[in-house]
Design a protein around this motif. Sequence first.
Motif, mmCIF file in Angstrom:
data_model
loop_
_atom_site.group_PDB
_atom_site.id
_atom_site.type_symbol
_atom_site.label_atom_id
_atom_site.label_comp_id
_atom_site.label_asym_id
_atom_site.label_seq_id
_atom_site.Cartn_x
_atom_site.Cartn_y
_atom_site.Cartn_z
ATOM 1 N N ALA A 1 -0.869 -6.367 4.277
ATOM 2 C CA ALA A 1 -2.167 -5.705 4.211
ATOM 3 C C ALA A 1 -2.846 -5.856 5.568
ATOM 4 O O ALA A 1 -2.641 -6.845 6.269
ATOM 5 C CB ALA A 1 -3.040 -6.322 3.122
ATOM 6 N N ALA B 1 -6.738 -5.268 7.632
ATOM 7 C CA ALA B 1 -8.174 -5.059 7.456
ATOM 8 C C ALA B 1 -8.902 -5.523 8.712
ATOM 9 O O ALA B 1 -8.327 -6.204 9.563
ATOM 10 C CB ALA B 1 -8.686 -5.841 6.243
ATOM 11 N N GLU C 1 -9.705 -11.195 0.155
ATOM 12 C CA GLU C 1 -9.195 -9.905 -0.307
ATOM 13 C C GLU C 1 -7.964 -9.465 0.502
ATOM 14 O O GLU C 1 -7.026 -8.871 -0.035
ATOM 15 C CB GLU C 1 -10.301 -8.858 -0.188
ATOM 16 C CG GLU C 1 -9.876 -7.453 -0.526
ATOM 17 C CD GLU C 1 -10.990 -6.439 -0.254
ATOM 18 O OE1 GLU C 1 -10.771 -5.270 -0.568
ATOM 19 O OE2 GLU C 1 -12.053 -6.815 0.285
ATOM 20 N N LEU C 2 -7.942 -9.764 1.784
ATOM 21 C CA LEU C 2 -6.816 -9.394 2.645
ATOM 22 C C LEU C 2 -5.526 -10.049 2.157
ATOM 23 O O LEU C 2 -4.493 -9.395 2.009
ATOM 24 C CB LEU C 2 -7.112 -9.803 4.089
ATOM 25 C CG LEU C 2 -6.014 -9.565 5.119
ATOM 26 C CD1 LEU C 2 -5.715 -8.084 5.250
ATOM 27 C CD2 LEU C 2 -6.445 -10.144 6.460
ATOM 28 N N CYS D 1 -4.991 -11.400 -0.850
ATOM 29 C CA CYS D 1 -4.725 -10.928 -2.216
ATOM 30 C C CYS D 1 -4.045 -9.564 -2.200
ATOM 31 O O CYS D 1 -3.123 -9.323 -2.984
ATOM 32 C CB CYS D 1 -6.024 -10.869 -3.017
ATOM 33 S SG CYS D 1 -6.746 -12.481 -3.362
ATOM 34 N N ASP D 2 -4.460 -8.687 -1.303
ATOM 35 C CA ASP D 2 -3.846 -7.360 -1.207
ATOM 36 C C ASP D 2 -2.380 -7.454 -0.789
ATOM 37 O O ASP D 2 -1.534 -6.715 -1.294
ATOM 38 C CB ASP D 2 -4.613 -6.474 -0.226
ATOM 39 C CG ASP D 2 -5.961 -6.024 -0.754
ATOM 40 O OD1 ASP D 2 -6.218 -6.184 -1.964
ATOM 41 O OD2 ASP D 2 -6.764 -5.520 0.060
ATOM 42 N N ALA D 3 -2.055 -8.359 0.116
ATOM 43 C CA ALA D 3 -0.660 -8.533 0.553
ATOM 44 C C ALA D 3 0.208 -9.054 -0.591
ATOM 45 O O ALA D 3 1.322 -8.569 -0.804
ATOM 46 C CB ALA D 3 -0.597 -9.474 1.750
ATOM 47 N N ASP E 1 -0.509 -8.784 -3.836
ATOM 48 C CA ASP E 1 -0.486 -7.746 -4.871
ATOM 49 C C ASP E 1 0.542 -6.664 -4.545
ATOM 50 O O ASP E 1 1.239 -6.175 -5.439
ATOM 51 C CB ASP E 1 -1.867 -7.114 -5.047
ATOM 52 C CG ASP E 1 -2.856 -8.030 -5.753
ATOM 53 O OD1 ASP E 1 -2.415 -9.032 -6.364
ATOM 54 O OD2 ASP E 1 -4.063 -7.749 -5.686
ATOM 55 N N LEU E 2 0.667 -6.281 -3.279
ATOM 56 C CA LEU E 2 1.651 -5.269 -2.896
ATOM 57 C C LEU E 2 3.063 -5.771 -3.189
ATOM 58 O O LEU E 2 3.899 -5.025 -3.716
ATOM 59 C CB LEU E 2 1.516 -4.886 -1.424
ATOM 60 C CG LEU E 2 2.554 -3.879 -0.920
ATOM 61 C CD1 LEU E 2 2.461 -2.560 -1.687
ATOM 62 C CD2 LEU E 2 2.385 -3.640 0.569
ATOM 63 N N ARG F 1 3.530 -5.387 -6.891
ATOM 64 C CA ARG F 1 3.668 -3.976 -7.285
ATOM 65 C C ARG F 1 5.035 -3.418 -6.891
ATOM 66 O O ARG F 1 5.571 -2.562 -7.597
ATOM 67 C CB ARG F 1 2.560 -3.124 -6.669
ATOM 68 C CG ARG F 1 1.197 -3.342 -7.291
ATOM 69 C CD ARG F 1 0.204 -2.257 -6.897
ATOM 70 N NE ARG F 1 0.148 -2.010 -5.470
ATOM 71 C CZ ARG F 1 -0.660 -2.641 -4.606
ATOM 72 N NH1 ARG F 1 -1.466 -3.593 -5.030
ATOM 73 N NH2 ARG F 1 -0.648 -2.338 -3.321
ATOM 74 N N SER G 1 -7.328 -16.437 -3.527
ATOM 75 C CA SER G 1 -5.994 -16.073 -3.047
ATOM 76 C C SER G 1 -4.891 -16.784 -3.811
ATOM 77 O O SER G 1 -3.725 -16.618 -3.493
ATOM 78 C CB SER G 1 -5.860 -16.355 -1.553
ATOM 79 O OG SER G 1 -5.995 -17.725 -1.291
#
Length: 62
Positions: free
Chosen positions: A18, A20, A26-27, A29-31, A33-34, A37, A59
């Motif tokens: 991720a 940003a 959030e940064l 968490c996005d990595a 989460d990807l 997914r 995180s």
Amino acid sequence: MHLAATIDQFNREVVGHAMATHMHAELVCDAVDLAHRRGLVRPGAIFHSDPRQYTSKDSAPR
């Protein structure tokens, strides 16, 4: 820009990432989460982060 990457320590493959303009939880968490997914994280996976950079209970794995 800041980059967070989730790396498989077995084969050093980047499985999630991720970018940003901030270094908020959030940064990270996005990595993570990807990676989830994409189906590249198995149940019971252990995540390690640099405690000097990322120290947020947000995180932690979900």
